[in-house]
Design a protein around this motif. Structure first.
Motif, short mmCIF file in Angstrom:
data_model
loop_
_atom_site.label_atom_id
_atom_site.label_comp_id
_atom_site.label_asym_id
_atom_site.label_seq_id
_atom_site.Cartn_x
_atom_site.Cartn_y
_atom_site.Cartn_z
N TYR A 186 0.94 11.45 -0.27
CA TYR A 186 -0.40 10.88 -0.15
C TYR A 186 -1.02 11.32 1.17
O TYR A 186 -0.34 11.42 2.20
N HIS B 69 8.64 0.85 -6.55
CA HIS B 69 7.34 1.45 -6.74
C HIS B 69 7.44 2.90 -6.27
O HIS B 69 8.00 3.16 -5.20
N TYR B 70 6.90 3.83 -7.04
CA TYR B 70 7.05 5.23 -6.64
C TYR B 70 5.79 6.03 -6.93
O TYR B 70 4.95 5.63 -7.74
N THR B 71 5.68 7.17 -6.27
CA THR B 71 4.48 7.98 -6.37
C THR B 71 4.79 9.39 -5.90
O THR B 71 5.95 9.78 -5.75
N GLY C 264 -0.76 11.60 -6.91
CA GLY C 264 -1.45 10.44 -6.37
C GLY C 264 -1.28 9.18 -7.19
O GLY C 264 -1.58 8.09 -6.71
N HIS D 276 0.84 -1.19 0.00
CA HIS D 276 0.00 0.00 0.00
C HIS D 276 0.88 1.25 0.00
O HIS D 276 2.03 1.24 0.44
N GLN D 277 0.29 2.33 -0.51
CA GLN D 277 1.01 3.59 -0.61
C GLN D 277 1.52 4.09 0.75
O GLN D 277 2.51 4.83 0.83
N LYS D 278 0.87 3.67 1.83
CA LYS D 278 1.31 4.10 3.16
C LYS D 278 2.67 3.53 3.54
O LYS D 278 3.28 3.98 4.51
N ARG E 80 0.55 6.04 -8.93
CA ARG E 80 1.70 5.19 -8.62
C ARG E 80 2.28 4.62 -9.91
O ARG E 80 1.55 4.36 -10.87
N TRP F 166 8.53 9.82 -3.59
CA TRP F 166 8.10 8.86 -2.58
C TRP F 166 8.18 7.47 -3.19
O TRP F 166 7.70 7.24 -4.30
N TYR G 279 5.21 3.63 1.47
CA TYR G 279 6.23 4.38 0.75
C TYR G 279 6.83 5.45 1.67
O TYR G 279 6.18 5.93 2.59
#
Length: 490
Positions: free
Chosen positions: A349, A344-346, A335, A30-32, A337, A376, A34
């Protein structure tokens, strides 16, 4: 390419899930998980190690006309035209930099999938949607008319002029978030909409003749019963959609429902499980095929993926699926990804309104040169790649081919994740009999756990599929669990 090089896998065993609804694992991690990098790698260096002939393009549009009470997506409401225009201008700058990074390797670039998500992409005006398509085509080089192309919409924004643009530009799938056809249930989910508005939007979508129409419904709303849920199911079926998603309701921190929801966890879990089973059986009886906990497809239509483009199934034909987020995804917009084999980057958030607005404003003000580096990110090692592969296949109804896993990694999943599969077998969630019906209870499943190594396909039982949102987190690494535990909701 297969490899027999030993890899360090997390050794701490998974804990038995306490609830069927721990986390929706549509992408891992999950993005959390990152974290902000002080001096992230250049995109050109990152993508130089990737295949570029089978890419996916995703544009995240972080705008909605309203924020539903259950929504924890990265989006803001009521953005004025000056914000949406500035956002598109920045997305165009980001696209130019991203395309340059892809071209640095010198290999042919080919996009085989495209999607607009959010948020609600159709919050943009018809002219803005056309501009977004132009950016994807002329800057990124995606041929939107030649690939599966999915767009999310809402009843209020699925207007004729917007749909005309998307149809002309080649959209093959429109997904509309209805959630409930009953006005009182929509209000209970803090989603102010009227049935007449929903029906009018669906009529326009059917008139536009997109190959795939998907309707999203939610179960677990306060006061919802099997009878009221059937009303929504039947209303959806009346429109003959090619696809229906059934989502369990989650109440996450900082969402509109977070301060209103007070139902005891066990009672709520029981309600959601009962409604899920009712909805599943109702759609199966209507002739739909279940492909995951949430997804039901009408066989013989354009939505019928038949296991295509999924890890370990042997299928090679491209299609849009729930767990399609794998290496080779190129994301645009704040937002969004992006996924490579190694990272994995973004962007930043958040969920809280002030934070979301701040992040969008900072994205718009980002200097072009800053888009050349990863911000991120989460670094993927061999352990995490194996876990992502398992999750992408195991959470689908068809399960995971053991030979496909072996071809990819040079090992077998039962040896890489013995404790995880032992737990699934012990719960009766893993099909040890090979008939899709499990092994007849947890006790028998425990005795048969050794058979996992002999299976050609690792597949969840119907009950395992019902608990898929608990099965997914079983395969989280300790590294990911620690990152999620230390994340501060904002």
């Amino acid at each position: 390419m297969a490899t027999s090089v030993p890899v360090h896998l997390s050794t701490r065993g998974p804990e038995e899930p306490e609830t069927p609804y721990e986390q929706y694992v549509y992408a891992y991690p999950h993005q959390k998980a990152y974290r902000l990098l002080e001096n992230g790698p250049l995109l050109s260096e990152l993508w130089s190690r990737e295949r570029l002939d089978n890419l996916s393009l995703y544009a995240h549009i972080p705008f909605c006309e309203m924020r539903c009470g259950f929504c924890n997506l990265f989006t803001r409401t009521g953005a004025p035209e000056e914000i949406t225009r500035a956002f598109l201008a920045t997305l165009r700058r980001q696209a130019h930099v991203t395309r340059e990074a892809l071209e640095a390797k010198g290999d042919p670039i080919r996009f085989t999938l495209a999607a607009f998500g959010g948020g609600t992409p159709t919050y943009l005006t018809a002219a803005e949607l056309a501009e977004l398509c132009d950016i994807c085509e002329t800057v990124m080089g995606a041929d939107l008319r030649a690939v599966p192309f999915s767009v999310e919409t809402s009843p209020a924004t699925a207007t004729a002029d917007r749909l005309a643009v998307l149809a002309e530009r080649g959209a093959t799938r429109l997904s509309i978030g209805v959630q409930s056809f009953l006005d009182e249930e929509a209000r209970a989910a803090v989603r102010p909409q009227k049935r007449a508005e929903v029906d009018a939007a669906l009529a326009r979508l059917k008139e536009a003749r997109f190959p795939v129409l998907n309707i999203d419904l939610i179960y677990g709303i306060d006061g919802q019963t099997e009878r009221s849920f059937r009303t929504s199911l039947d209303a959806a079926l009346d429109w003959e959609p090619e696809e229906i998603y059934l989502y369990p309701l989650y109440v996450r921190p900082l969402t509109g429902l977070s301060t209103r929801h007070d139902k005891a966890q066990q009672l709520w879990d029981a309600q959601r499980l009962a409604l899920y089973r009712f909805g599943r059986d109702h759609l199966l009886a209507a002739g739909y095929r279940q492909t995951s906990l949430r997804v039901f497809q009408r066989p013989g239509t354009a939505a019928d993926t038949g296991g295509r483009q999924r890890p370990g199934t042997g299928g090679g034909e491209e299609s849009i699926s729930e767990y399609n987020q794998q290496a080779g995804m190129v994301g645009l917009g704040v937002g969004a990804r992006s996924f490579t084999e190694t990272m994995h980057y973004t962007t930043d958030y958040a969920v809280a309104v002030p934070e979301v607005r701040r992040i969008i404003d900072e994205y718009i003000a980002t200097p072009t040169e800053s888009f050349r580096r990863v911000q991120w990110a989460f670094e993927m090692d061999d352990d995490e790649r194996r876990r992502m592969y398992v999750l992408q296949a195991l959470l689908e109804a068809d399960g995971m081919s053991v030979s496909g896993y072996r071809d990819r990694f040079g090992t077998v999943p039962a040896e890489d994740f013995p404790q995880e599969f032992r737990l699934l077998a012990g719960q009766g969630w893993l099909d040890l009999a090979g008939d899709g019906n499990g092994a007849g209870g947890a006790g028998r499943a425990r005795k048969s756990a050794a058979r996992v190594a002999d299976l050609d396909v690792l597949r969840l039982t119907p009950e395992g599929l019902a608990w898929a949102d608990a099965v997914g987190p079983v395969f989280f690494s300790q590294r990911v669990r620690d990152a999620l535990a230390h994340y501060q909701d904002r």
